[in-house]
Design a protein around this motif. Structure first.
Motif, short mmCIF file in Angstrom:
data_model
loop_
_atom_site.label_atom_id
_atom_site.label_comp_id
_atom_site.label_asym_id
_atom_site.label_seq_id
_atom_site.Cartn_x
_atom_site.Cartn_y
_atom_site.Cartn_z
N CYS A 69 0.83 -1.20 0.00
CA CYS A 69 0.00 0.00 0.00
C CYS A 69 0.87 1.26 0.00
O CYS A 69 0.68 2.16 -0.82
N CYS A 108 -7.50 5.60 1.35
CA CYS A 108 -6.98 4.33 0.86
C CYS A 108 -6.92 3.36 2.03
O CYS A 108 -6.40 3.71 3.10
N ASP A 165 -4.90 -2.41 2.96
CA ASP A 165 -4.66 -3.63 2.17
C ASP A 165 -4.94 -3.41 0.69
O ASP A 165 -5.00 -4.36 -0.09
N ASP A 166 -5.12 -2.13 0.27
CA ASP A 166 -5.36 -1.79 -1.13
C ASP A 166 -4.25 -0.90 -1.66
O ASP A 166 -3.30 -0.54 -0.92
N GLN A 167 -4.35 -0.51 -2.93
CA GLN A 167 -3.34 0.36 -3.53
C GLN A 167 -4.00 1.36 -4.47
O GLN A 167 -5.13 1.16 -4.92
N THR A 187 -12.63 1.38 -10.44
CA THR A 187 -11.83 0.52 -9.55
C THR A 187 -11.49 -0.79 -10.25
O THR A 187 -12.32 -1.37 -10.96
N ASN A 193 -13.11 5.08 -3.34
CA ASN A 193 -13.07 5.25 -4.80
C ASN A 193 -13.56 6.64 -5.21
O ASN A 193 -14.10 6.83 -6.28
N TYR A 195 -8.01 3.01 -8.54
CA TYR A 195 -7.90 2.31 -7.25
C TYR A 195 -7.86 0.81 -7.47
O TYR A 195 -8.56 0.27 -8.35
N TYR A 227 -8.65 -2.59 -5.54
CA TYR A 227 -9.37 -3.11 -4.37
C TYR A 227 -9.13 -4.62 -4.26
O TYR A 227 -9.51 -5.38 -5.15
N ASN A 228 -8.48 -5.04 -3.18
CA ASN A 228 -8.20 -6.46 -2.95
C ASN A 228 -9.36 -7.07 -2.17
O ASN A 228 -9.40 -7.04 -0.94
#
Length: 812
Positions: A23, A92, A95-97, A122, A169, A216, A218-219
């Motif tokens: 991240c 953010c 655990d996302d980027q 996303t 987002n 974005y 999203y995991n």
């Protein structure tokens, strides 16, 4: 003075030391350099705080905010927003980027056409296999709206669903964000906190637009959301979503907007509740489902919880009860019994109703406070209930299905609290809403006692699937009171079970039948399980042998069509003139006195009142065999014959009618039998039960029997489901052993439907007859008026003639 950053990126962090690097690397690699990255450590207990400080030393754009204790994502974001110095704000998750050009693209869009909220597309990375429905729903929720929106963005998001409420987002005006977060409460919230946050933001926002650029990553499934299987700790976190409901309500009240957004608020509330119920039913491990249910009860309240279960899973009771009936307690302790709520759906037309009415009087006399609950309003056909007993009419079990159970639950809850009821004696042991009433009333803290007025397998013949999991519901109750030792042997495999006889009133000797007639008596509620056609068919044979014999049938069905069917049957058998259809009678004593034989044709019973009454009046009984019934097991006064053996029924009746000495001997033996039954100390038995509930019931079960029955019913249910599926898929080729029975049941349903239609037509015809009658009356009145008007006209002409003659005479 430091230059104001263009964008502040806020990252709430809690125990993510193993995943935070990806991240942070995505944020530090942004092509737009004029940003600040606010990392809010929410009291992590791992190395997250050390990692934040390490990165902060390497890059001055990183601003650490370290909370000393865990406050939740909501508070962490709020701290970051209020600390932020940028013109715009991005969120953010740890655990996302963000894609490397995300900040630059968002900034350029705001320069080109500034808005309060800018949403971007996303890219979703799934950490597991998910269904197409889950993916489609997520895609729709994250999709930006391609046009500008002005005005009420709260309405656009939460009612019109033009875009979703996800925080990360979108990019926001910092001024808007800080105004909103200043009003957000410092409450612990880690699930659905973004919904609450975005609701407040959108309330103050005035402009929105969406762009199709994917900014974005999203995991999905790596954090709290997206888990397909939940343990108790994960489910406990999900239940935190409930905490935002009162926060939303408080915000709307503060803004004097509760009326304007009433619909939005309740839809959000209902969706949160429905989602938690879904997770409990479909994702939570069965091994912890009881603990999960208790958590939901505390969070939602028992009325809301049970109403929602009934609404969503009314047709899926087996899965629900499977998750609830893991009650292996061997010691069950309840409250002191003082105020008893007695439930049965009505107080007329049946032996159970008569017994309940008698017990209410006895319980009252023994010092307990009684409140009667029924589904029907009082009627003239009801058995006697003292005027001092308050009667509460619930929404009927017939209509309290699905979402309509809520109304019933609300009244139950209000009345239990109002009257301080500590114990429920529930007299509908096979009710299709027994599960929901049990969950509700146990959840309200009541001792829950089921009094069974039918045999344990009584529902097997008409609802085999329900009967397969019905016993599991009994595992949830405090105890069962049954009228048969056979039933006790069955029910004690599921819960504590007590044998308590019904009240028995033995008539004086001078009131007994003299047995000097040729009349056969049949008494009962006319229903399929009572098999009333059998006595008509048998009586046809009796009349052929004894022409002077007569038959009296006392009772009525739940619809008038039943009696009509029997009358038609009697006419077809050419015995109509020999049969008296007496209908329902509150007092049946005169019928017993004038009869010489009692015929009993039921297929299943527990302790039929008519058998004790017949024995009391000294009538010999001929009955289809019911080996579980205590009155029948003591065979004195009874001639047992195989079920539906009409010839044997007729033959035994003939033998009794032709042999006065035999019928008196059997009648006397029955009288002796019932006098012994009447010695049972009912008061002692009930008081012992109530005392044991308060002290605690030591419950011992035969593990072998319990396992055997569980596996028997589980596999029966699997077989029934297999038959149901196979029949649906290939009806023509599948050979079902009970195919004819299924067809007969279907025809019966059709016939009942036709009966309802006929009844409706009767009402319509009566209505039309009434209208015609009124029209005839009106026509008669019109004719009378016409006659009177004609007569009045004639009188007027006569008066004019007389006046003219008088005037002429006066002139002369």
């Amino acid at each position: 003075m430091d230059k104001q950053p263009k964008i502040s990126i806020i990252v709430p962090i809690y125990n993510v030391s193993k995943s935070i690097d990806r991240c942070l690397q995505s944020l530090l690699s942004q092509t737009l350099k004029d940003i600040e990255i606010i990392l809010v450590d929410d009291g992590s207990t791992d190395d997250s705080a050390k990692i934040i400080q390490f990165y902060a030393k390497k890059d001055t754009r990183i601003k650490p905010v370290l909370l000393q204790e865990n406050k939740g994502t909501l508070v962490a974001r709020k701290k970051g927003v209020l600390y932020a110095k940028g013109q715009y704000i991005l969120f953010c998750d740890s655990d996302d980027q963000l894609f490397s050009g995300a900040a630059q693209i968002a900034w350029n869009e705001m320069l080109k056409n500034p808005v309060d909220i800018l949403q971007f597309a996303t890219t979703v990375v799934y950490d597991n296999e998910y269904t197409a429905d889950i993916k489609n729903n997520l895609s729709n929720m994250l999709k930006p709206y391609p046009k500008m929106i002005y005005g009420d963005l709260c309405e656009a998001c939460f009612q019109s669903k033009q875009f979703g409420y996800t925080l990360w987002n979108k990019m926001y005006s910092a001024e808007l964000c800080q105004k909103a977060f200043a009003l957000i409460k410092d409450e612990y919230a880690i699930v659905s906190e973004d919904l609450y946050t975005f609701f407040v933001i959108s309330y103050f926002a005035k402009t929105y637009r969406g762009i199709q650029d994917r900014l974005y990553i999203y995991n999905f499934g790596s954090g709290i959301t997206g888990n397909q299987y939940l343990g108790y700790k994960e489910f406990e976190k999900q239940c935190n979503a409930v905490e935002i409901v009162p926060l939303l309500e408080t915000f709307l009240k503060e803004q004097c907007a509760e009326n304007k957004y009433y619909t939005f608020y309740h839809e959000i509330r209902n969706n949160i509740i429905a989602n938690l119920i879904y997770q409990w039913r479909n994702q939570l491990s069965v091994s912890v489902s009881v603990q999960g249910y208790e958590l939901l009860r505390k969070k939602l309240g028992i009325g809301v919880l049970v109403s929602e279960l009934a609404k969503k899973y009314g047709d899926d009771q087996f899965e629900i009860v499977k998750r609830l009936s893991r009650n292996n307690e061997r010691f069950r302790k309840g409250k002191r019994v003082k105020r008893i709520g007695v439930y049965y759906h009505r107080m007329r037309n049946g032996g159970a109703e008569k017994i309940i009415a008698e017990l209410i009087v006895k319980w009252t006399n023994w010092g307990y406070q009684i409140t009667l609950f029924t589904d029907e309003e009082p009627s003239e056909e009801d058995y006697y209930i003292p005027e001092t007993i308050e009667r509460i009419v619930l929404p009927s079990f017939l209509i309290s299905l699905g979402g309509k159970y809520k109304k019933r639950a609300r009244l139950w809850e209000n009345m239990i609290k109002k009257h301080g009821i500590d114990t429920i004696i529930y007299n509908s042991p096979m009710s299709h809403i027994l599960l929901w009433d049990t969950c509700l009333l146990k959840g309200l803290g009541c001792n829950f006692v089921i009094e069974t007025h039918c045999m344990f397998a009584g529902a097997m013949w008409y609802s085999p699937m329900y009967s397969c999991f019905l016993p599991l519901i009994y595992r949830m109750v405090d105890c069962v009171v049954s009228l048969s030792r056979v039933d006790i042997a069955f029910w004690k495999n599921y819960c504590p079970a007590y044998y308590i006889q019904n009240p028995i009133e033995v008539v004086p000797y001078n009131e007994m039948s003299k047995l000097d007639s040729k009349n056969v008596l049949w008494v009962g509620r006319i229903a399929e399980e009572k098999q009333p056609e059998a006595i008509l068919e048998a009586f046809k044979l009796v009349v052929e042998k004894i022409p002077e014999a007569t038959l009296t049938m006392v009772g009525s069905g739940d619809s008038g069509s039943w009696l009509d069917r029997l009358m038609t049957k009697a006419k077809e058998l050419n015995i109509y003139n020999k049969v008296e259809f007496a209908g329902f009678q509150l007092d049946v004593s005169s019928f017993y006195k004038k009869s010489s034989v009692f015929a009993f044709t039921s297929m299943c019973e527990a302790a039929p009142v008519v058998l004790s009454e017949s024995k009391s009046y000294g009538l010999p009984i001929v009955m289809f065999d019911l080996p579980n019934v205590e009155f029948a097991r003591d065979s004195r006064g009874i001639i047992n014959i195989p079920q539906m053996d009409v010839w044997a029924l007729a033959n035994e009746i003939i033998g009794l009618l032709e042999n006065e000495q035999k019928r008196k001997a059997i009648g006397d033996a029955g009288r002796e039998s019932i006098e012994e039954f009447a010695q049972f100390d009912i008061e002692k038995a009930w008081k012992t039960l109530f005392c044991n509930i308060e002290k605690g019931i030591e419950y011992v079960v035969d593990e072998n029997n319990s396992i055997m029955l569980d596996q028997l019913f589980q596999n029966m249910l699997r077989g029934l489901n297999l038959v149901s599926r196979s029949t649906a898929l290939n009806h023509d080729s599948f050979e079902c052993a009970h195919y004819e029975e299924v067809l007969n049941r279907h025809e019966e349903v059709v016939n009942r439907h036709e009966e309802v239609v006929n009844r409706h037509e009767e009402v319509v015809n009566r209505h039309e007859t009434s209208i015609n009658h009124q029209w005839e009356i009106q026509k008669w009145h019109e004719e009378r008026i016409s006659v009177l008007e004609n007569r009045l006209s004639l009188w007027k002409r006569v008066v004019r003639k007389i006046c003219l003659l008088l005037k002429t005479s006066a002139k002369n």
